[in-house]
Motif scaffolding. Structure first.
Motif, short mmCIF file in Angstrom:
data_model
loop_
_atom_site.label_atom_id
_atom_site.label_comp_id
_atom_site.label_asym_id
_atom_site.label_seq_id
_atom_site.Cartn_x
_atom_site.Cartn_y
_atom_site.Cartn_z
N VAL A 27 1.19 28.42 -17.95
CA VAL A 27 1.51 27.96 -19.30
C VAL A 27 1.55 29.13 -20.29
CG1 VAL A 27 0.64 26.60 -21.26
CG2 VAL A 27 0.64 25.63 -18.95
N PHE A 28 0.54 29.99 -20.27
CA PHE A 28 0.46 31.01 -21.31
C PHE A 28 1.28 32.26 -20.98
CE2 PHE A 28 -3.16 28.31 -22.31
CZ PHE A 28 -2.85 28.04 -23.64
N ALA A 29 1.64 32.45 -19.70
CA ALA A 29 2.63 33.49 -19.39
C ALA A 29 3.98 33.10 -19.99
CB ALA A 29 2.75 33.68 -17.88
N ALA A 47 5.98 34.93 -23.36
CA ALA A 47 7.37 35.41 -23.33
C ALA A 47 8.19 34.84 -24.49
CB ALA A 47 8.02 35.02 -22.00
N GLY A 48 7.81 33.66 -24.95
CA GLY A 48 8.54 33.03 -26.05
C GLY A 48 7.88 33.18 -27.39
N SER A 49 6.97 34.14 -27.54
CA SER A 49 6.25 34.35 -28.80
C SER A 49 7.21 34.47 -29.98
CB SER A 49 5.38 35.60 -28.72
OG SER A 49 4.41 35.49 -27.72
N PHE A 67 3.43 39.11 -33.69
CA PHE A 67 2.35 39.88 -33.07
C PHE A 67 1.09 39.04 -32.93
CE2 PHE A 67 4.50 43.61 -35.42
CZ PHE A 67 5.50 43.67 -34.45
N ALA A 68 0.81 38.19 -33.93
CA ALA A 68 -0.38 37.32 -33.88
C ALA A 68 -0.25 36.30 -32.75
CB ALA A 68 -0.58 36.62 -35.22
N ALA A 69 0.96 35.72 -32.60
CA ALA A 69 1.19 34.73 -31.54
C ALA A 69 1.04 35.38 -30.17
CB ALA A 69 2.58 34.12 -31.69
N VAL A 114 14.29 42.74 -22.76
CA VAL A 114 13.48 43.41 -21.73
C VAL A 114 12.03 42.94 -21.79
CG1 VAL A 114 12.60 45.61 -20.88
CG2 VAL A 114 14.98 45.43 -21.64
N TRP A 115 11.41 43.00 -22.98
CA TRP A 115 9.98 42.68 -23.02
C TRP A 115 9.73 41.19 -22.82
CZ3 TRP A 115 7.29 39.50 -26.34
CH2 TRP A 115 7.83 39.20 -27.59
N ARG A 116 10.61 40.34 -23.32
CA ARG A 116 10.41 38.89 -23.12
C ARG A 116 10.62 38.49 -21.66
NH1 ARG A 116 9.77 36.02 -27.77
NH2 ARG A 116 10.39 37.05 -29.73
#
Length: 497
Positions: free
Chosen positions: A118-120, A124-126, A137-139, A211-213
């Motif tokens: 769930v949190f991975a 990725a969708g922050s 950044f907080a999310a 790339v990072w997401r």
């Protein structure tokens, strides 16, 4: 109550086999090869997620600094995003350590698997409300913390279950299978966690947001791949015999018996993680200093190569753990790592040049490989086999949590150790190796005081602890599964007759 227990015991006979299995040595309980191996795989391989999700944040951190040089690079978010998962992991280890001892290894493992998935995905969708970077950044920080809780469950539920399941394998092969499906999985995760960002960056160098997401999002695959086999998992035989499920756990007696030993294991694990995680996460920073004009994907590629050196150390170390024993292997190889670290610090002036980049990575990689052959492979074995089954989850959790605290502290302190060299890049590179090498020798000294660990230590440790409990007036007839309780009480009644 007694009749209900008898009925439940009969049901357990149907599910687990004849009641005489409770008296057999663990490796003689009749099971197929797959029935013996599948719990080792199911319990241990989930640590790949730990390695991947911890390693991938290094390249992600580098990318975010590149994308947001003012808003991110100069803020506390840069440290929080890379380190906060360790805080969540500590909480998860302690919580799931308790549940794995009091309720179930299997269900603790399944819950942690769901949390990972769930949190991975959410990480990725922050997204920040209204496109706010601060909110983004907080999310990401919050999701990384909660992800860490799921990672934490893999240690006391997964690694402990793996160690207990390995006790049912052939004598002389038990340590290697534990190492191959725990520490080696973490190291493989380290490699893939830097390889994936490298590949995506090389393919889409102008789309770093993707790339990072995507790098974070691919972290959902490892926990999902193990879900089915974990649903089929059964409790280890040693848990059925020796868990405190029907009576009060004798914490005070356990603390007196295992307290000094636990403090040693905690200190060794703290030192190992204090060194290992910062050296892995900041390897891309090392490469950028040595090869400042490299493309971003090349920097990640060098980091991947550095992380690759964990693997031969972990794989070879899994066999030396059987050949030499975990205690001796840990002491010999951590001392060797310390010696190489001092040599590397002394030669850093020659290695800190672009034309010697290959030599630097090779020597640095051997330094990391020795760490895996020593504490990397063996600290988990030591933690899981130096205490009894009834408190193993919590004992292991406390030791592993101490290690993660070391990693958390190391991630914050590591930049300051480098900064102590000031503008002198050679000293900035030398200082971390001086500190690491000195701590390696401290660790080797602490290992000397640990007890000897043999292939049958899990069974012998359970027997010794039960004898200790009996000598202090504790009633052990309530230990284990319902079937074990029934059989033990029948035995007591027969002795009275």
């Amino acid at each position: 109550m007694s009749n209900a227990m008898e009925l439940k015991g009969a049901e357990d006979v149907q599910q687990y086999g004849h009641d005489s299995d409770l008296e057999r040595p663990l490796d003689q309980v009749p099971k197929t090869r797959w029935e013996q191996m599948s719990p080792v795989i199911a319990c241990g391989a989930g640590l790949f997620s730990d390695g991947y999700l911890q390693a991938v944040i290094g390249p992600v951190n580098t990318i975010l600094k590149t994308l947001y040089p003012e808003a991110y690079a100069g803020s506390r978010a840069a440290q929080n995003v890379s380190s906060i998962a360790f805080a969540g992991t500590v909480l998860g280890q302690l919580f799931f350590g308790w549940t794995s001892d009091h309720y179930s290894r299997k269900w603790s493992l399944l819950v942690s698997t769901v949390i990972l998935f769930v949190f991975a995905a959410l990480g990725a969708g922050s997204y920040g409300a209204g496109g706010s970077l601060t909110g983004l950044f907080a999310a990401l920080t919050a999701y990384r913390f909660l992800l860490g809780i799921g990672i934490g469950g893999e240690y006391p539920a997964g690694s402990v279950g793996c160690a207990e399941a390995s006790g049912e394998l052939k004598v002389g092969h038990r340590n290697r299978w534990f190492c191959l499906f725990t520490n080696t999985q973490i190291d493989l995760g380290f490699v893939i966690g830097t390889l994936i960002p490298m590949i995506i960056t090389a393919a889409r160098p102008n789309d770093l947001g993707l790339v990072w997401r995507l790098s974070l999002g691919l972290g959902v695959i490892p926990p999902l791949s193990l879900l089915w086999i974990r649903l089929k998992l059964k409790e280890p035989e040693s848990v059925k015999r020796s868990a405190f499920r029907h009576g009060k756990t004798p914490y005070w007696l356990a603390a007196k018996y295992y307290g000094p030993r636990l403090l040693l294991v905690m200190a060794i694990w703290f030192i190992y993680d204090f060194l290992t995680y910062p050296f892995s996460i900041y390897s891309s920073a090392f490469i950028q200093v040595i090869q400042p004009n490299a493309a971003l994907w090349q920097t990640f590629g060098w980091s991947c190569l550095v992380n690759f050196f964990y693997l031969p150390g972990a794989i070879l170390g899994s066999f030396t753990s059987d050949w030499m024993g975990p205690r001796r292997a840990l002491m010999v190889f951590v001392a060797a790592q310390g010696a190489l670290g001092f040599i590397m610090a002394g030669c850093y002036g020659y290695l800190d040049k672009e034309k010697y980049i290959g030599a630097f990575v090779v020597v640095y990689g051997i330094f990391l490989a020795l760490g895996e052959m020593g504490p990397g492979d063996n600290i988990g074995l030591v933690a899981s086999k130096t205490c009894a089954t009834g408190v193993r989850g919590q004992y292991y959790a406390i030791a592993a949590a101490t290690g993660k605290i070391g990693a958390f502290i190391g991630n914050y302190i590591f930049p300051y150790i480098e900064a102590a060299g000031g503008s002198n890049t050679i000293r900035s590179g030398q200082y971390p190796f001086y500190v690491a090498s000195a701590l390696c020798f401290v660790s080797a000294f602490l290992v000397y005081w640990l007890p000897q660990i043999n292939q049958d230590t899990i069974e012998r440790e359970d027997e010794r602890f039960k004898e200790y409990l009996i000598s202090h007036g504790y009633d052990i007839t309530g230990m284990g599964s319902d079937l074990a309780v029934v059989e033990r009480r029948r035995s007591v009644e027969k002795q009275k007759e």
